[in-house]
Design an enzyme around this catalytic site. Structure first.
Site, PDB file in Angstrom:
ATOM      1  N   CYS A 164     -52.651  49.666  12.550  1.00 36.94           N
ATOM      2  CA  CYS A 164     -52.351  48.237  12.430  1.00 36.94           C
ATOM      3  C   CYS A 164     -53.545  47.366  12.054  1.00 36.94           C
ATOM      4  O   CYS A 164     -53.401  46.157  11.924  1.00 36.94           O
ATOM      5  CB  CYS A 164     -51.730  47.735  13.734  1.00 36.94           C
ATOM      6  SG  CYS A 164     -50.285  48.693  14.204  1.00 36.94           S
ATOM      7  N   HIS A 289     -53.287  38.822  17.705  1.00 35.63           N
ATOM      8  CA  HIS A 289     -52.532  40.045  17.412  1.00 35.63           C
ATOM      9  C   HIS A 289     -51.160  39.929  18.078  1.00 35.63           C
ATOM     10  O   HIS A 289     -50.148  40.221  17.463  1.00 35.63           O
ATOM     11  CB  HIS A 289     -53.302  41.256  17.927  1.00 35.63           C
ATOM     12  CG  HIS A 289     -52.713  42.566  17.503  1.00 35.63           C
ATOM     13  ND1 HIS A 289     -52.445  42.862  16.184  1.00 35.63           N
ATOM     14  CD2 HIS A 289     -52.345  43.662  18.226  1.00 35.63           C
ATOM     15  CE1 HIS A 289     -51.934  44.078  16.112  1.00 35.63           C
ATOM     16  NE2 HIS A 289     -51.865  44.588  17.333  1.00 35.63           N
ATOM     17  N   HIS A 323     -44.057  42.810  13.506  1.00 30.10           N
ATOM     18  CA  HIS A 323     -45.366  43.464  13.418  1.00 30.10           C
ATOM     19  C   HIS A 323     -45.326  44.332  12.169  1.00 30.10           C
ATOM     20  O   HIS A 323     -44.637  45.349  12.126  1.00 30.10           O
ATOM     21  CB  HIS A 323     -45.602  44.307  14.666  1.00 30.10           C
ATOM     22  CG  HIS A 323     -46.977  44.898  14.741  1.00 30.10           C
ATOM     23  ND1 HIS A 323     -47.843  44.917  13.669  1.00 30.10           N
ATOM     24  CD2 HIS A 323     -47.633  45.510  15.761  1.00 30.10           C
ATOM     25  CE1 HIS A 323     -48.969  45.504  14.018  1.00 30.10           C
ATOM     26  NE2 HIS A 323     -48.865  45.876  15.298  1.00 30.10           N
TER      27      HIS A 323
END
Length: 395
Positions: A164, A289, A323
């Site tokens: 990520c 995040h 995400h």
């Protein structure tokens, strides 16, 4: 670890397509309303036959040009939808610098796996793969190779895949390449598309939410996965928006969990500030995040509080995009670019029930940046952490 000495890198254009949409008007409306048309319930993709929320791109995607048919995947179509938005700027850079003086660096984690899933299902059912399928379509390098071949760029070309944080690390690599004088411009970005492998993998980790994710909430129960493509053209030639600094760290605390105190996250943020030559007071907004998992939000809140206290407004935009995995850093860099370029209000965190372990100041009412810089965080499996700082250039 500090990514490099201070060396501003300027952003000359940005192309972006996610669950927010692809047109600036749609993107801005979604960011300001806190509602994204692409955040949809899916009851089919999980092997457990349970529902989850997915951030889908709902617009039709452009076809891959016939001469590049070997690259024909949904992932590359998604990339192309963003690349078309910066095509003129890239062509101008090629004319100015030459195709061999431009690099392509792309972050991804899924590449063309979704097409591989479809092809493998056909092999099981029909006994053979489709005639137009080739295994290279799901190789990680396929994304960067497609971008380079689409623009006929002949400079350095590669893909970064660090889960990520993938498309955050591309900015650090681009900065170093420009600083070293290897190239004069870099096309950077990230692209990831929805695939069953990823969704079922995260479901196996019990990390998915069956409702819209709620970052920093006491009711947070997991993530929503999304798909996105975001690309920028970077160079050392001055422009009004810049990558002011970047910091990275690798705490290697656990293969899939961050350090509970956010040690690596803190290290990355402090490194980004040092790289930019800025202090915490120079940051006007933090795009967290903020995955809405209990552990991530807790540790990130602790890390932010240690560096910034509760004076800097914070929010996570993942309830609007999902995400987007390897594309997450580039997705949120594009959101930062839109805030700066169009002077938008900060994305609000519609957190009905703020958790007791969250000490940071969330954006809960209309606020503006006020000329300050934006810090954007992305944290990945294995403790691979990236913090990027974007702001107005004074050069």
């Amino acid at each position: 670890m500090n990514s490099s000495t201070s060396f501003p890198v300027f952003i000359h254009d940005c192309g972006f397509h996610s669950a927010l949409g692809s047109e600036a008007v749609a993107i801005h409306q979604a960011l300001q309303s806190g509602q994204s048309k692409g955040m949809l319930i899916d009851n089919e993709i999980l092997n457990t036959h349970t529902s989850t929320v997915i951030g889908r791109v709902t617009e039709a995607l452009p076809p891959i040009p016939q001469p590049l048919s070997l690259y024909s995947t949904r992932n590359n179509q998604l990339a192309l939808s963003a690349l078309l938005q910066i095509k003129t700027s890239v062509k101008d850079a090629i004319e100015q610098y030459g195709a061999d003086r431009i690099a392509v660096i792309v972050g991804t984690s899924t590449s063309g796996i979704s097409d591989g899933e479809v092809a493998y299902a056909e092999k099981i059912n029909q006994g053979a793969f489709p005639e137009d399928y080739h295994y290279t379509k799901q190789e990680l390098g396929d994304s960067a190779n497609f971008v380079a071949d689409y623009f006929n760029i002949t400079g350095p070309c590669y893909t970064i895949s660090t889960a990520c944080s993938s498309s955050g690390r591309v900015f650090i690599s681009a900065k170093r390449m420009l600083q070293a004088g290897i190239v004069d411009a870099v096309v950077v970005g990230g692209v990831d598309s929805i695939c069953k492998l990823t969704l079922n993998g995260f479901n196996g980790l019990e990390a998915l939410s069956n409702q819209l994710c709620q970052p920093f909430s006491a009711d947070r129960s997991g993530i929503n996965i999304g798909e996105s493509a975001a690309f920028m053209l970077l160079s050392a030639k001055p422009s009004h928006i810049a990558l002011l600094g970047a910091g990275d760290s690798s705490d290697a605390h656990h293969i899939s969990a961050p350090h509970p105190e956010g040690n690596g996250a803190e290290q990355a943020m402090r490194a980004a500030l040092e790289d930019a030559g800025l202090t915490p007071k120079d940051i006007g907004y933090i795009n967290a995040h903020g995955t809405a998992t209990p552990l991530n939000d807790s540790m990130e809140s602790k890390a932010i509080y240690r560096v910034f206290g509760d004076s800097v407004p914070v929010s996570s935009t993942k309830p609007l995009t999902g995400h987007t995995l390897g594309a997450a850093s580039a997705t949120e860099a594009a959101i930062a670019w839109h805030i700066l370029h169009h002077q938008l209000p900060l994305p609000m965190q519609r957190c009905v029930n703020k958790a007791d372990d969250i000490e940071i100041a969330l954006v809960e009412s209309e606020q503006y940046l006020g000329g300050k810089a934006i810090l954007s965080n992305s944290f990945a499996f294995g403790g691979n952490n990236i913090s990027l700082i974007f702001g107005y250039s004074h050069d």
